[in-house]
Design a protein around this motif. Structure first.
Motif, mmCIF file in Angstrom:
data_model
loop_
_atom_site.group_PDB
_atom_site.id
_atom_site.type_symbol
_atom_site.label_atom_id
_atom_site.label_comp_id
_atom_site.label_asym_id
_atom_site.label_seq_id
_atom_site.Cartn_x
_atom_site.Cartn_y
_atom_site.Cartn_z
ATOM 1 N N TYR A 8 0.833 -1.201 0.000
ATOM 2 C CA TYR A 8 0.000 0.000 0.000
ATOM 3 C C TYR A 8 0.873 1.258 0.000
ATOM 4 O O TYR A 8 0.693 2.172 -0.779
ATOM 5 C CB TYR A 8 -0.914 -0.034 1.223
ATOM 6 N N SER B 150 2.667 1.640 -3.249
ATOM 7 C CA SER B 150 1.774 2.151 -4.298
ATOM 8 C C SER B 150 1.410 3.604 -4.034
ATOM 9 O O SER B 150 1.403 4.441 -4.917
ATOM 10 C CB SER B 150 0.528 1.284 -4.401
ATOM 11 N N HIS B 151 1.130 3.866 -2.744
ATOM 12 C CA HIS B 151 0.686 5.208 -2.390
ATOM 13 C C HIS B 151 1.784 6.251 -2.545
ATOM 14 O O HIS B 151 1.650 7.220 -3.281
ATOM 15 C CB HIS B 151 0.156 5.195 -0.962
ATOM 16 N N ARG C 141 3.596 6.366 -5.961
ATOM 17 C CA ARG C 141 2.674 6.934 -6.955
ATOM 18 C C ARG C 141 2.480 8.423 -6.711
ATOM 19 O O ARG C 141 2.417 9.221 -7.651
ATOM 20 C CB ARG C 141 1.310 6.231 -6.889
ATOM 21 N N MET C 142 2.403 8.755 -5.387
ATOM 22 C CA MET C 142 2.167 10.158 -5.062
ATOM 23 C C MET C 142 3.226 11.048 -5.708
ATOM 24 O O MET C 142 2.903 12.024 -6.382
ATOM 25 C CB MET C 142 2.176 10.342 -3.551
ATOM 26 N N VAL D 124 2.986 10.878 -9.545
ATOM 27 C CA VAL D 124 1.847 11.677 -10.024
ATOM 28 C C VAL D 124 2.189 13.168 -9.987
ATOM 29 O O VAL D 124 1.920 13.919 -10.936
ATOM 30 C CB VAL D 124 0.600 11.368 -9.172
ATOM 31 N N ASN D 125 2.831 13.565 -8.853
ATOM 32 C CA ASN D 125 3.190 14.977 -8.714
ATOM 33 C C ASN D 125 4.170 15.406 -9.794
ATOM 34 O O ASN D 125 3.989 16.459 -10.431
ATOM 35 C CB ASN D 125 3.805 15.218 -7.332
ATOM 36 N N LEU E 74 9.370 23.203 -7.583
ATOM 37 C CA LEU E 74 8.527 22.143 -7.024
ATOM 38 C C LEU E 74 8.963 20.768 -7.521
ATOM 39 O O LEU E 74 8.916 19.786 -6.787
ATOM 40 C CB LEU E 74 7.055 22.385 -7.390
ATOM 41 N N ARG F 295 11.775 14.340 -2.389
ATOM 42 C CA ARG F 295 10.869 13.521 -1.562
ATOM 43 C C ARG F 295 10.821 12.073 -2.051
ATOM 44 O O ARG F 295 10.755 11.133 -1.256
ATOM 45 C CB ARG F 295 9.451 14.101 -1.603
ATOM 46 N N LYS G 59 -4.470 4.222 14.904
ATOM 47 C CA LYS G 59 -3.507 4.283 13.797
ATOM 48 C C LYS G 59 -2.157 4.845 14.249
ATOM 49 O O LYS G 59 -1.316 5.203 13.435
ATOM 50 C CB LYS G 59 -4.075 5.138 12.658
ATOM 51 N N ASP H 245 -0.303 17.771 0.814
ATOM 52 C CA ASP H 245 0.767 17.771 -0.201
ATOM 53 C C ASP H 245 0.671 19.058 -1.027
ATOM 54 O O ASP H 245 -0.242 19.222 -1.831
ATOM 55 C CB ASP H 245 0.597 16.535 -1.088
ATOM 56 N N ILE I 181 2.498 20.206 -3.266
ATOM 57 C CA ILE I 181 2.732 20.071 -4.710
ATOM 58 C C ILE I 181 1.434 19.706 -5.405
ATOM 59 O O ILE I 181 1.070 20.273 -6.428
ATOM 60 C CB ILE I 181 3.829 19.023 -4.984
ATOM 61 N N PHE I 182 0.708 18.750 -4.790
ATOM 62 C CA PHE I 182 -0.550 18.355 -5.405
ATOM 63 C C PHE I 182 -1.533 19.519 -5.425
ATOM 64 O O PHE I 182 -2.240 19.759 -6.414
ATOM 65 C CB PHE I 182 -1.160 17.144 -4.671
ATOM 66 N N ASN J 121 -5.136 10.729 3.367
ATOM 67 C CA ASN J 121 -4.060 10.605 4.342
ATOM 68 C C ASN J 121 -3.468 11.960 4.689
ATOM 69 O O ASN J 121 -2.688 12.513 3.928
ATOM 70 C CB ASN J 121 -2.984 9.676 3.781
ATOM 71 N N ASP K 242 -7.685 13.458 9.414
ATOM 72 C CA ASP K 242 -7.532 12.936 8.060
ATOM 73 C C ASP K 242 -8.858 12.999 7.305
ATOM 74 O O ASP K 242 -9.869 13.500 7.826
ATOM 75 C CB ASP K 242 -6.920 11.527 8.072
ATOM 76 N N SER L 280 -7.332 10.169 -4.020
ATOM 77 C CA SER L 280 -6.285 9.402 -3.349
ATOM 78 C C SER L 280 -5.335 8.805 -4.361
ATOM 79 O O SER L 280 -5.723 8.476 -5.481
ATOM 80 C CB SER L 280 -6.919 8.297 -2.519
ATOM 81 N N THR L 281 -4.074 8.694 -3.946
ATOM 82 C CA THR L 281 -3.131 7.967 -4.792
ATOM 83 C C THR L 281 -3.318 6.472 -4.595
ATOM 84 O O THR L 281 -2.812 5.665 -5.347
ATOM 85 C CB THR L 281 -1.681 8.334 -4.433
ATOM 86 N N SER L 282 -4.037 6.136 -3.522
ATOM 87 C CA SER L 282 -4.211 4.720 -3.217
ATOM 88 C C SER L 282 -5.023 4.032 -4.295
ATOM 89 O O SER L 282 -6.048 4.546 -4.758
ATOM 90 C CB SER L 282 -4.928 4.587 -1.879
ATOM 91 N N ILE L 283 -4.515 2.859 -4.710
ATOM 92 C CA ILE L 283 -5.307 2.078 -5.643
ATOM 93 C C ILE L 283 -5.952 0.891 -4.912
ATOM 94 O O ILE L 283 -6.542 0.007 -5.501
ATOM 95 C CB ILE L 283 -4.446 1.569 -6.831
ATOM 96 N N ASP M 250 -10.363 1.434 0.200
ATOM 97 C CA ASP M 250 -10.598 2.863 0.399
ATOM 98 C C ASP M 250 -11.742 3.355 -0.469
ATOM 99 O O ASP M 250 -12.583 4.141 -0.029
ATOM 100 C CB ASP M 250 -9.320 3.661 0.096
ATOM 101 N N ILE N 256 -8.948 8.881 -8.518
ATOM 102 C CA ILE N 256 -7.580 8.448 -8.271
ATOM 103 C C ILE N 256 -6.634 9.518 -8.815
ATOM 104 O O ILE N 256 -6.806 10.036 -9.918
ATOM 105 C CB ILE N 256 -7.323 7.088 -8.947
ATOM 106 N N LYS N 257 -5.634 9.876 -7.953
ATOM 107 C CA LYS N 257 -4.663 10.904 -8.352
ATOM 108 C C LYS N 257 -3.730 10.345 -9.424
ATOM 109 O O LYS N 257 -3.351 9.163 -9.306
ATOM 110 C CB LYS N 257 -3.813 11.313 -7.151
ATOM 111 N N ASP N 258 -3.155 11.045 -10.415
ATOM 112 C CA ASP N 258 -3.684 12.371 -10.678
ATOM 113 C C ASP N 258 -5.050 12.263 -11.331
ATOM 114 O O ASP N 258 -5.324 11.287 -12.008
ATOM 115 C CB ASP N 258 -2.702 13.154 -11.564
ATOM 116 N N ASP O 105 -7.932 14.125 -16.932
ATOM 117 C CA ASP O 105 -8.376 15.392 -17.519
ATOM 118 C C ASP O 105 -9.878 15.425 -17.758
ATOM 119 O O ASP O 105 -10.545 16.397 -17.399
ATOM 120 C CB ASP O 105 -7.642 15.636 -18.861
#
Lengths: 671, 133
Positions: free
Chosen positions: A455, A458-459, A462-463, A466-467, A490, A497, A621, B10, B12-13, B62, B67, B92-95, B99, B114-116, B119
């Motif tokens: 997780y 992937s999270h 991917r984050m 994606v950024n 950025l 990161r 958590k 985030d 940046i996002f 997250n 949260d 979320s970036t989570s796949i 979630d 799902i991020k990103d 379009d």
């Protein structure tokens, strides 16, 4: 003579008959005497008296006639004299002589003889006078006259003597008559007395005879009848042996023997009922049907019992091998009965100690609530009780896992009155099960970590990807130089990161790959000092006050890198999340883990006065990966995740107590 | 005037999404919050000052302090009829499928992105917001 009742009765009746015969004979004798007396009186005494009286009169008349006639002879007197002399007086004399032959009194006979003599002399004198005077001349003859005169005087004398004699004889006779009458009257009185006595005797003998019959026959017979009736109703009371030799005594002794036989059989049957099959039993005789039946019943029961015992023995053996015991609990008595195996498991062996309270006192404290609740529920709802729990074996104190099942028995109102059930020692299987559970738990944990890891990968990866992708797109589309420069900055941050995340992932993979970690004895104080040294910048930067109560000899068995990691993360967190405007204070303690939980030997405690954590919000958590709870630029969400992992790997656990704004306490349990 | 709110720690996002929305329609007012806590405070102040609420909310799951999940719980308590006023998009970036299932379980969540964000999805959302075809 035989002492039989018939004999006794016969004697009684003989006595009565004999007394009646005696009385009868006496009666007859008295009657005879009376009749004889009477006859004597009538035939002899009364006529004798009459004759004597006649003679007395005649003699007096003779005296008078002889005298008168001598002075003046006349024919009429002569005739009278002749009658007297020739008829009346001799007749009287003959009759008296006849009667006197019956007289018994000698004096009477002597008196009569005297009377006869006087009579004879008188008669002779009278005849002499008559012969003198019969001569015609004699009248003139003086001599003769004188002679007559003398004679008359003699006669007068003799007759007056005679008269006296007769009178006295009459008196004697009369007296004897009276005597005879008195004797008869006496006899009659005696007869009355005799009869009265006989009657009294008969009545007395009869009364005694009846009394005797009642006491010696009727009463004992009634007693025996009672015994027999009671026996007919099924009651059996022993009858004493009688000393009597008669029929009743014999009957009583026969009944006594019979009842004794019955009692012996009852005793025998009772013993059979109690399960005493080896008892000797003597038959009363060859024909003792009941005794024979009892003996055969005893033999059959003994055989069946033997088979049953064999079965029971096998069952007990089976229970012993399977370590299953059974119990029977009576709710009202609060006590239970149990099999040997159950006693072996619990360790309670004395009958008096087998109470539910003692049983429950063996249940380990952490299971008490569970057992009580389940038992209460089972009894209230009349449901099957089935629980597994741990006990301290009585005596040895050994901890044993037991599986207890109980089924209720209810009364007519549906209330539970007793519980029958089993208890099995499942320590062996339970240990295996727990080990298995533990393995399963570890496997699950690892699985969870693995999925967590995927997780994260992937999270986080991917984050950043994606950024970077998004920024590149914007860079492509943007026309202004200022925008482009901003995007580029950025992009650099995002790249940094990404790199950091890759490092974290490396670290985690490296740690998770290690299966066996080296454990050595470590001086805790030294490691704390080392950590504080490493955190010197942060401590002085925040002017934090660190108080350690850890002594110089405190030792823990731990992996050195893990101990450093745990100390570093906990202390640095305590400094990092300080409460604004409050001087950070961190207190480190180390103490023995008390209480019932013997899985851990000691506890390392780190307490701060910082921000605190809302346990309601974040408790679940807290130790997750990449979880942060404060808006703090240094929070990376990795520290506590690692700490938890490392503590788990050392077989310990970590607990948190915290209140927002008041600080946090971490407790690290060390094995 | 259309208003959207981006909730994400985030930066940046935040920047990327803001730029992309501006590229589609630069007349939209874009608000940002770094976590659920800030977003709740923002909603509270808007309600207090009787300002119009943002029509669209993009929220990350997250985040520190409060949260995404906690935000959803809180905002539902704060504005019970929020589903009629605000479209909430969970980003979320989570796949991980868990979630998505959990997010769509909320009545107030309009969609799970799902991020990103693709379009066509973003364009459609902004067009729905501004009324242009």
């Amino acid at each position: 003579m035989n002492k039989s009742i018939a004999g006794k009765l016969l004697r009684t009746y003989l006595t009565i008959i004999l007394s009646m015969i005696v009385a009868g004979i006496f009666c007859l004798y008295v009657l005879h005497m009376s009749r004889a007396g009477n006859e004597e009186m009538v035939k002899n005494n009364l006529p004798s008296i009459d004759e004597l009286k006649l003679m007395k009169g005649d003699m007096l008349e003779l005296k008078k006639l002889s005298n008168s006639w001598a002075f003046a002879p006349n024919k009429r007197d002569k005739e009278r004299l002749d009658v007297l002399l020739q008829n009346e007086l001799p007749g009287i004399k003959i009759r008296l002589q006849l009667l006197s032959t019956q007289w018994k009194n000698n004096s009477e006979i002597v008196a009569l003889d005297k009377i006869y003599a006087q009579y004879d002399s008188t008669i002779a004198a009278v005849n002499n006078i008559i012969s003198i005077l019969t001569n015609d001349y004699a009248v003139a003859n003086e001599q003769a006259m004188e002679k007559v005169d003398v004679l008359n005087r003699t006669i007068a004398k003799t007759i007056s003597a005679n008269d006296k004699q007769i009178g006295s004889l009459i008196t004697i006779k009369q007296e004897s008559l009276i005597q005879q009458q008195e004797h008869i009257a006496y006899l009659m009185r005696m007869l009355y007395i005799m009869l009265s006595c006989t009657m009294v005797l008969i009545i007395t003998v009869s009364i005694f005879s009846l009394r005797y019959s009642e006491n010696k026959i009727a009463k004992p017979l009634l007693e025996l009848q009672k015994s027999i009736l009671m026996m007919a109703q099924g009651q059996v009371l022993p009858v004493t042996v009688s000393k009597r030799n008669d029929e009743i005594g014999q009957i009583q002794n026969a009944i006594s023997i019979m009842i004794e036989g019955v009692l012996e059989k009852i005793h025998f049957a009772e013993n059979i009922g109690k399960g005493h099959y080896d008892q000797e039993f003597a038959l009363l005789s060859e024909q003792d049907k009941l005794g024979t039946s009892l003996v055969s019943m005893r033999n059959n029961l003994a055989k069946a019992n033997h088979a049953l015992l064999e079965q029971e023995h096998r069952l007990i053996e089976a229970q012993r091998i399977a370590r299953i015991g059974n119990f029977y609990y009576q709710v009202a008595e609060e006590s239970y009965q149990s099999s040997e195996t159950l006693d072996e498991i619990l360790g309670i062996r004395e009958e008096g100690d087998k109470t539910m309270q003692n049983w429950m006192s063996l249940v380990l404290p952490e299971f008490k609530e569970q057992v009580f609740t389940a038992a209460k529920h089972a009894i209230k709802e009349n449901k099957l009780f089935s629980e597994q729990y741990k006990i301290h074996q009585y005596g040895t104190g050994k901890e044993i896992w037991v599986a207890v099942k109980g089924e209720n028995n209810v009364d007519e109102h549906g209330r539970v009155v007793s519980v029958f059930g089993t208890m099995q020692d499942i320590s062996e299987t339970k240990t295996l099960e727990l080990e298995l559970n533990n393995s399963y738990h570890i496997a699950t944990e690892q699985n969870k970590r693995l999925s967590n890891f995927s997780y994260i990968v992937s999270h986080n990866l991917r984050m950043h990807a994606v950024n970077i992708q998004g920024l590149l797109k914007l860079y492509q589309q943007s026309t202004k130089e200022k925008d482009k420069a901003e995007i580029f900055d950025l992009l650099l941050t995002a790249g940094g990161r990404l790199d950091e995340t890759m490092h974290h992932l490396n670290e985690i993979i490296a740690m998770q790959g290690t299966l066996k970690v080296e454990v050595v004895a470590l001086n805790l104080e030294k490691h704390i000092a080392h950590t504080l040294n490493a955190l010197n910048v942060q401590i002085s930067g925040k002017d934090a006050k660190i108080i350690s109560h850890v002594g110089p000899t405190a030792t823990v068995n731990y992996n050195p890198a893990y101990l450093d990691s745990v100390l570093l993360n906990l202390i640095s967190n305590a400094i990092k999340y300080s409460y604004p405007g409050r001087r950070p204070e961190v207190v480190i303690d180390f103490y023995a883990a008390g209480g019932s939980d013997t899985n851990y030997s000691s506890i390392l405690q780190v307490r701060d006065n910082g921000l605190g954590i809302d346990m309601k919000l974040h408790g679940h958590k807290l130790f997750g990966m990449y979880k942060t709870f404060h808006k703090n630029p240094d929070a990376k969400g990795l520290g506590l995740f690692l700490v938890k992992y490392q503590i788990d790997a050392m077989g310990g656990k970590i607990e948190v107590e915290s209140e927002p704004n008041n600080g946090t306490t971490f407790k690290v349990y060390i094995k | 005037m259309s208003k959207v709110l981006i909730i994400d720690d985030d930066k940046i996002f935040q920047f990327i999404l803001k730029k992309r929305i501006e590229n589609i329609n630069d007349s939209i007012e874009i608000l940002t919050a770094e976590n659920g806590h800030e977003a709740i405070a923002l909603f509270e102040s808007m309600l207090a000052e009787q300002q119009p609420l943002p029509q669209d909310v993009f929220i990350d799951l997250n985040m520190p302090v409060i949260d995404g999940w906690q935000f959803l719980d809180e905002i539902e308590k704060l504005i019970p009829d929020i589903a009629n006023k605000v479209n909430i998009y969970v980003c979320s970036t989570s796949i991980a499928p868990d979630d998505k299932v959990r997010a769509l379980g909320y009545n107030i969540v309009k969609d799970f992105l799902i991020k990103d964000i693709a379009d066509e999805d973003l364009v459609r959302i902004i067009y729905e917001l501004t009324g242009k075809a």
